[in-house]
Structures are given as structure tokens and as C-alpha cells.
Scaffold this motif. Structure first.
Motif, PDB file in Angstrom:
ATOM      1  N   LYS A   6       0.794  -1.219  -0.101  1.00 53.31           N
ATOM      2  CA  LYS A   6      -0.049   0.050   0.239  1.00 53.31           C
ATOM      3  C   LYS A   6       0.962   1.301  -0.013  1.00 53.31           C
ATOM      4  O   LYS A   6       1.969   1.154   0.596  1.00 53.31           O
ATOM      5  N   LEU A  78     -13.286  13.409  12.380  1.00 52.59           N
ATOM      6  CA  LEU A  78     -12.108  12.755  11.836  1.00 52.59           C
ATOM      7  C   LEU A  78     -12.272  12.678  10.273  1.00 52.59           C
ATOM      8  O   LEU A  78     -13.357  12.003   9.934  1.00 52.59           O
ATOM      9  N   VAL A  80     -10.561  12.590   5.958  1.00 52.21           N
ATOM     10  CA  VAL A  80      -9.265  12.522   5.345  1.00 52.21           C
ATOM     11  C   VAL A  80      -9.928  12.969   4.074  1.00 52.21           C
ATOM     12  O   VAL A  80     -10.914  12.425   3.673  1.00 52.21           O
ATOM     13  N   ARG A  91      -6.365   6.129  10.481  1.00 49.37           N
ATOM     14  CA  ARG A  91      -6.027   5.404  11.435  1.00 49.37           C
ATOM     15  C   ARG A  91      -4.886   6.104  12.335  1.00 49.37           C
ATOM     16  O   ARG A  91      -4.944   6.070  13.635  1.00 49.37           O
ATOM     17  N   ASN A 117     -22.149   4.740   7.610  1.00 53.49           N
ATOM     18  CA  ASN A 117     -20.869   5.070   7.143  1.00 53.49           C
ATOM     19  C   ASN A 117     -19.820   3.792   7.564  1.00 53.49           C
ATOM     20  O   ASN A 117     -19.079   3.776   8.372  1.00 53.49           O
TER      21      ASN A 117
HETATM   22  C1  COA Z   1     -13.289   7.088   7.715  1.00 52.68           C
HETATM   23  C2  COA Z   1     -12.082   7.809   7.208  1.00 52.68           C
HETATM   24  C3  COA Z   1     -11.607   8.868   7.991  1.00 52.68           C
HETATM   25  C4  COA Z   1     -10.969   6.714   6.982  1.00 52.68           C
HETATM   26  O1  COA Z   1      -9.883   7.361   6.629  1.00 52.68           O
HETATM   27  P1  COA Z   1      -8.763   6.666   5.806  1.00 52.68           P
HETATM   28  O2  COA Z   1      -7.413   7.529   5.930  1.00 52.68           O
HETATM   29  O3  COA Z   1      -9.184   6.150   4.416  1.00 52.68           O
HETATM   30  O4  COA Z   1      -8.418   5.205   6.549  1.00 52.68           O
HETATM   31  P2  COA Z   1      -7.235   4.351   6.707  1.00 52.68           P
HETATM   32  O5  COA Z   1      -6.593   4.162   5.554  1.00 52.68           O
HETATM   33  O6  COA Z   1      -6.448   4.687   7.994  1.00 52.68           O
HETATM   34  O7  COA Z   1      -7.950   3.126   7.174  1.00 52.68           O
HETATM   35  C5  COA Z   1      -7.763   2.236   8.379  1.00 52.68           C
HETATM   36  C6  COA Z   1      -8.748   0.914   8.312  1.00 52.68           C
HETATM   37  O8  COA Z   1      -9.946   1.356   8.418  1.00 52.68           O
HETATM   38  C7  COA Z   1     -10.766   0.578   7.580  1.00 52.68           C
HETATM   39  N1  COA Z   1     -11.608   1.333   6.402  1.00 52.68           N
HETATM   40  C8  COA Z   1     -10.984   2.732   6.063  1.00 52.68           C
HETATM   41  N2  COA Z   1     -11.665   2.912   4.760  1.00 52.68           N
HETATM   42  C9  COA Z   1     -12.332   1.950   4.641  1.00 52.68           C
HETATM   43  C10 COA Z   1     -13.430   1.474   3.366  1.00 52.68           C
HETATM   44  N3  COA Z   1     -13.600   2.531   2.578  1.00 52.68           N
HETATM   45  N4  COA Z   1     -13.861   0.307   3.417  1.00 52.68           N
HETATM   46  C11 COA Z   1     -13.539  -0.578   4.481  1.00 52.68           C
HETATM   47  N5  COA Z   1     -12.842  -0.256   5.273  1.00 52.68           N
HETATM   48  C12 COA Z   1     -12.294   0.701   5.540  1.00 52.68           C
HETATM   49  C13 COA Z   1     -10.009  -0.468   7.061  1.00 52.68           C
HETATM   50  O9  COA Z   1      -9.954  -1.286   8.225  1.00 52.68           O
HETATM   51  C14 COA Z   1      -8.690  -0.037   7.090  1.00 52.68           C
HETATM   52  O10 COA Z   1      -7.643  -0.795   7.248  1.00 52.68           O
HETATM   53  P3  COA Z   1      -6.919  -1.329   6.015  1.00 52.68           P
HETATM   54  O11 COA Z   1      -6.580  -0.269   4.981  1.00 52.68           O
HETATM   55  O12 COA Z   1      -5.781  -1.910   6.496  1.00 52.68           O
HETATM   56  O13 COA Z   1      -7.741  -2.342   5.325  1.00 52.68           O
HETATM   57  C15 COA Z   1     -12.349   8.575   5.739  1.00 52.68           C
HETATM   58  O14 COA Z   1     -13.004   7.655   5.024  1.00 52.68           O
HETATM   59  C16 COA Z   1     -13.011   9.680   5.680  1.00 52.68           C
HETATM   60  O15 COA Z   1     -12.574  10.934   5.903  1.00 52.68           O
HETATM   61  N6  COA Z   1     -14.612   9.514   5.499  1.00 52.68           N
HETATM   62  C17 COA Z   1     -15.386  10.823   5.552  1.00 52.68           C
HETATM   63  C18 COA Z   1     -15.493  11.403   6.696  1.00 52.68           C
HETATM   64  C19 COA Z   1     -16.069  10.372   7.759  1.00 52.68           C
HETATM   65  O16 COA Z   1     -16.841   9.980   7.517  1.00 52.68           O
HETATM   66  N7  COA Z   1     -15.532  10.655   8.945  1.00 52.68           N
HETATM   67  C20 COA Z   1     -15.727   9.884  10.182  1.00 52.68           C
HETATM   68  C21 COA Z   1     -17.116  10.266  10.776  1.00 52.68           C
HETATM   69  S1  COA Z   1     -17.387   9.339  12.322  1.00 52.68           S
END
Ligand code: COA
Length: 162
Positions: A6, A78, A80, A91, A117
Motif C-alpha cells: 500500500k 475525523l 481525510v 488510522r 458510514n
Molecule cells: C473514515 C475515514 C476517516 C477513514 O480514513 P482513511 O485514511 O481512508 O482510513 P485508513 O486508510 O487509515 O484505514 C484504516 C482502516 O479503516 C478501515 N477502512 C477505511 N476505509 C475503508 C473503506 N472504504 N472500506 C472498508 N474499510 C475501510 C479498514 O479497516 C482500514 O484498514 P486497511 O486499509 O488496513 O484495510 C475516511 O474515509 C473519511 O474521511 N471519510 C469521510 C469522513 C467521515 O466519515 N469521518 C468519520 C465521521 S464519524
């Protein structure tokens, strides 16, 4: 065939500053259905909440806000940016907040998340949060007039958590 490693998005983490608020609020408006306003971010800063951004080459890729109260913390935001997701930033930021909460004496962290979500729920469960309640119709109506339930999730903290 072996899977490719990754990509790792390296960012510099730092506190959110007042000067960041217009930019971060603009990102927030692109990311969330019911976004925080600039005033919400300014209020969070004025209240002394923990607010962090992750920046690379001058561009903010991730941000979040956590409220600390005696004995517990509440993760309020939170986020991204879409083109930097699935690179570990969510994470990493969550882990920073958990470490901060522990350092400030919290023994548990709560958050609310939309039941639909899936990415966020997967991230939180992967980080050790468990579902403790569901609040019906918690979120304001979206563009189609539908409300969504919230899941309340909780993570216990202990001095040796990973
Ligand atoms: C939720 C969010 C913060 C995750 O951020 P990210 O940087 O993509 O997450 P990471 O890369 O650190 O992922 C960590 C783990 O989360 C899970 N995960 C993250 N995105 C996922 C997806 N689209 N589908 C399934 N699992 C997911 C997985 O377990 C992942 O681990 P892996 O990549 O080793 O499989 C991002 O999708 C986001 O900003 N979403 C919109 C805002 C939001 O909904 N915030 C939360 C409000 S409560």
C-alpha cells in the motif's frame, strides 16, 4: 501474483490553527453531509479542544477534533480528503487522538457515527471501538429529507494499549 504494498502517505501532524479554519471548513463542506461551519471549528479552538491536521507539501490531507472531559474524551471529527484515503491517515490520526486522550487522563473515548458510514465504522472497530448504543434519527435530514441513525461507539483506554 503478489499484491503491491500500500502507498504510505507521510504527513506532518500539527495543531489546527485559526488561520487554517477557512481552508479546513471548505474541505469539511466537500466531505460531510452536515458539515461543521467555520464557526464550529473556531468554537472548538476557543474551547481548547484537541484539533489536529496532517499536512504534506503545504496541503492539508487530514484533520480531526477531539473534546477532552474529566475521565473521558469524545471524538467529534475525523476526516481525510478523498484522494488520500486508504493510506493509513485516518488510522494514524485516530491513534494520535487516543494517545492524547490517555495522556490527558481519559480512560475511555466515545464517538458517534452514521450507521451507514461503513468505512468509518470499519476503521473504529479495527481500532478497538465497540458499539454501545444506537440513536434513532439522530442526524439532520439529508438532501432527500432522510434522517439517519447514529451508532455510539466506545473505546476503553489502558496505559498499555497499542
Ligand atoms: C473514515 C475515514 C476517516 C477513514 O480514513 P482513511 O485514511 O481512508 O482510513 P485508513 O486508510 O487509515 O484505514 C484504516 C482502516 O479503516 C478501515 N477502512 C477505511 N476505509 C475503508 C473503506 N472504504 N472500506 C472498508 N474499510 C475501510 C479498514 O479497516 C482500514 O484498514 P486497511 O486499509 O488496513 O484495510 C475516511 O474515509 C473519511 O474521511 N471519510 C469521510 C469522513 C467521515 O466519515 N469521518 C468519520 C465521521 S464519524
Amino acid at each position: 501474483m503478489a499484491s503491491l504494498p500500500k502507498p504510505i502517505a507521510t504527513v506532518a501532524w500539527r495543531p489546527l490553527r485559526t488561520a487554517d479554519v477557512p481552508y479546513v471548513a471548505a474541505l469539511e463542506a466537500q466531505i460531510h453531509v452536515a458539515p461543521w461551519t467555520p464557526g464550529n471549528f473556531r468554537d472548538a479552538l476557543a474551547a481548547g479542544y484537541s484539533a489536529q491536521v496532517g499536512e504534506r507539501e503545504g496541503r492539508i490531507l487530514a484533520f480531526g477534533v477531539m473534546m477532552l472531559a474529566p475521565g473521558e474524551a469524545q471524538l467529534l471529527n475525523l476526516s481525510v480528503v478523498p484522494d488520500a484515503r486508504r493510506q493509513g491517515l485516518g488510522r494514524a490520526l485516530l491513534s494520535r487522538f487516543l494517545q492524547d486522550a490517555l495522556r490527558m487522563g481519559a480512560d475511555q473515548v466515545f464517538l458517534e457515527v452514521r450507521v451507514g458510514n461503513t468505512p468509518a465504522i470499519a476503521l473504529y472497530e479495527d481500532a478497538g471501538f465497540v458499539r454501545v448504543a444506537r440513536r434513532a434519527d439522530y442526524y439532520p435530514p439529508d438532501a432527500s429529507g432522510l434522517r439517519e441513525d447514529a451508532l455510539v461507539m466506545r473505546r476503553e483506554l489502558s496505559p498499555n494499549f497499542r
